[in-house]
Enzyme design. Sequence first.
Site, PDB file in Angstrom:
ATOM      1  N   ASN A   1     -11.341   3.546   0.459  1.00  0.00           N
ATOM      2  CA  ASN A   1     -10.279   3.468   1.449  1.00  0.00           C
ATOM      3  C   ASN A   1     -10.839   3.725   2.829  1.00  0.00           C
ATOM      4  OD1 ASN A   1      -9.129   6.040   2.908  1.00  0.00           O
ATOM      5  ND2 ASN A   1      -9.880   6.737   0.913  1.00  0.00           N
TER       6      ASN A   1
ATOM      7  N   GLY B   1      -7.901   5.383   8.106  1.00  0.00           N
ATOM      8  CA  GLY B   1      -8.065   5.714   9.520  1.00  0.00           C
ATOM      9  C   GLY B   1      -7.046   6.714  10.042  1.00  0.00           C
ATOM     10  N   LEU B   2      -6.641   7.649   9.169  1.00  0.00           N
ATOM     11  CA  LEU B   2      -5.782   8.761   9.593  1.00  0.00           C
ATOM     12  C   LEU B   2      -4.481   8.316  10.258  1.00  0.00           C
ATOM     13  CD1 LEU B   2      -8.409  11.359  10.893  1.00  0.00           C
ATOM     14  CD2 LEU B   2      -7.087  11.452   8.775  1.00  0.00           C
TER      15      LEU B   2
ATOM     16  N   CYS C   1     -13.711  13.398   7.173  1.00  0.00           N
ATOM     17  CA  CYS C   1     -13.138  12.051   7.083  1.00  0.00           C
ATOM     18  C   CYS C   1     -14.181  11.010   7.455  1.00  0.00           C
ATOM     19  CB  CYS C   1     -11.926  11.891   7.994  1.00  0.00           C
ATOM     20  SG  CYS C   1     -11.234  10.226   7.874  1.00  0.00           S
TER      21      CYS C   1
ATOM     22  N   LYS D   1     -12.160  21.473   3.986  1.00  0.00           N
ATOM     23  CA  LYS D   1     -12.490  20.399   3.034  1.00  0.00           C
ATOM     24  C   LYS D   1     -13.853  19.822   3.379  1.00  0.00           C
ATOM     25  CE  LYS D   1     -10.456  16.386   0.726  1.00  0.00           C
ATOM     26  NZ  LYS D   1      -9.238  15.557   0.615  1.00  0.00           N
TER      27      LYS D   1
ATOM     28  N   ASN E   1     -14.472  15.733  -0.323  1.00  0.00           N
ATOM     29  CA  ASN E   1     -13.850  14.531   0.214  1.00  0.00           C
ATOM     30  C   ASN E   1     -14.600  13.314  -0.375  1.00  0.00           C
ATOM     31  OD1 ASN E   1     -12.421  12.685   1.892  1.00  0.00           O
ATOM     32  ND2 ASN E   1     -12.273  14.221   3.500  1.00  0.00           N
ATOM     33  N   THR E   2     -14.283  12.135   0.116  1.00  0.00           N
ATOM     34  CA  THR E   2     -14.855  10.922  -0.475  1.00  0.00           C
ATOM     35  C   THR E   2     -16.316  10.708  -0.074  1.00  0.00           C
ATOM     36  OG1 THR E   2     -14.000   9.688   1.406  1.00  0.00           O
ATOM     37  CG2 THR E   2     -12.668   9.682  -0.594  1.00  0.00           C
TER      38      THR E   2
ATOM     39  N   GLY F   1     -11.982  12.463  -8.586  1.00  0.00           N
ATOM     40  CA  GLY F   1     -11.869  11.610  -9.760  1.00  0.00           C
ATOM     41  C   GLY F   1     -11.165  12.200 -10.960  1.00  0.00           C
TER      42      GLY F   1
ATOM     43  N   THR G   1      -6.669   9.975  -6.349  1.00  0.00           N
ATOM     44  CA  THR G   1      -6.452   8.576  -6.701  1.00  0.00           C
ATOM     45  C   THR G   1      -5.458   8.398  -7.852  1.00  0.00           C
ATOM     46  OG1 THR G   1      -8.699   8.117  -5.955  1.00  0.00           O
ATOM     47  CG2 THR G   1      -7.664   6.442  -7.317  1.00  0.00           C
TER      48      THR G   1
END
Lengths: 310, 276
Positions: A72, A75-76, A133, A167, A194-195, A246, A268
Amino acid sequence: MAEQPDLSVHLGRGLCLRSPVMVASGTFGYGFDAPLVDRTALGAIVTKGTTPRAREGNAPTRIAETPSGMLNAIGLQNPGVDHVARIYAPMWAAWDVPVIVNVAGDAVDDYVGVARRLDGVAGVAGLELNISCPNIANGLQFGIDPRPAAQLTTAVRAVTRLPLLVKLTPNVTDIVAVGRAVEDAGADAVSAINTYVGMAIDVRRRRPVLSRGSGGLSGPAIKPLALHAVWQLSAALSIPVVGIGGIMTAADALEFLLAGAAAVQLGTVNYVRPQAAREVRDGIASYLDEHHLGDLGALPIRPARVEAHV
Amino acid sequence: MSLALKPAVVLERSTPMSGAVELVVHHPPAAAALRPGQFFQLAVAAPQTILRRPYSAAWADPDSGRIGFIFNVVGAGSGWLAVRHEGHELDLLGPLGRGFDLDGSKPAIIVAGGLGVAVFPGVVGALVARGRQVTVLLGARTSAQLLPSGRFPGAEVMTATDDGTAGYQGSVVDLMPVALGRFPPPQGEGRGGGPEIFACGPTPMLQALLEKSRRLGVPLGLIQVSLETPMGCGVGTCLGCAIARPGGGYLLTCLDGPCVRADRIDWSRTADAFHG
């Protein structure tokens, strides 16, 4: 019938959850768009990343499915902290679940401004600093280096009495160093992770699938990586670690709790199975019951214990 | 909104046209709640897939509790769906989003390109039931890929194929002047005069339709389109299905659409990122 296991969790500074299963930032909006979810089944809601002023978000295409995961680059997109404080928080105040606001920005002043605006606002149970982010310019600037991470945490700590989670990004060489830095700077807990930064390319059109090029990878594809980060952090830090990455099932969540996480966040999976948080919570309760464990505190297998068995 | 929690059961699987599959499922509450043009998020269990797949319902029959879906195989998710058979369960979430606005009394022109036709059997049925005059313009690469005109009882059907094997040879958009020529011309801006247009198809086809409509003097406000974008949650939380709005900012296909009036979209910022 055996006594119900105690699923409550303390994340510091009076933030007490009745279940260790939270919903992760960006996967639950501000809690209002989930008609199928019984909010009382949640340990806490972590909101969409919130900035000082409203943000439109990135141009489409913003998401892409990848093997066992998704990218993803939203963009906040968010309505800004003032809207959150004036419109959303009063509604949260009537809910029977803590709401933790995820805070994002481009500069220290942005984070401090959002934290100051939310301090003392009824309905806001805590803050989660998003220093991780990958989808805005400089979104990772605070998260990839212990020193700016600590400086940001110190600055926000100074203006809020709210419980403060930080985070962390996994896009670093040494996540433990960043974790230690924010702990020393006054974080009450860390959320990990985070991702991961990733991308997908449209072979037919010969260009990246996402308009921004790269995005954040989430979903089962990153679970083993996230689990290892949590394993390392929980061994090194004395503040609670909230495990993210995950988790689709109770068994996944139990892996994180065994690795040392005090609580978990589902991300997710909320898009796929709106009832997942309840299912995971119930699965954890059943596990404790079957193993005659009275509460979650008995779950972590400390690395030291593992080493002793090697 | 009736968001399904119990799975639907597949009643029938068939091939309505070459390359496409039609699944008929039984789910009375969802069939009763559906408004033409709305969609469902279907869970798929293909290896390595994660997200649900958004599919507009082709039609629904509240009396029998049946819902039809028409689709082609474009990837792992649709491939998994394509091999569902009678008796299989299907986990669906919905109906979701906004359907077409079918109120009003103007004549209706349907413009369907390729698999865009999949949303229209129920839409046409509802328009005909409201007593509206309906012309369906169907376009496909070749005649075998046209949904049979018998699926649109009460409507007049005109066809176009790229290879000329049925109807007009060329784009379905080229049929617009003929279809429009039968009605009094639109009068000025706004929604006065002329027929109303309902369209679904690949983004380049939609953009060609809008360009043609501008030249023919059809106000964009008289055109409703059913959008297809990548989608995550389908309920407004992930913000993944953004579509550019005139003047800045974004709509969400899942909440503000998938059926939207064409003047609510900034087409210059809507690239052909989406498969049709």
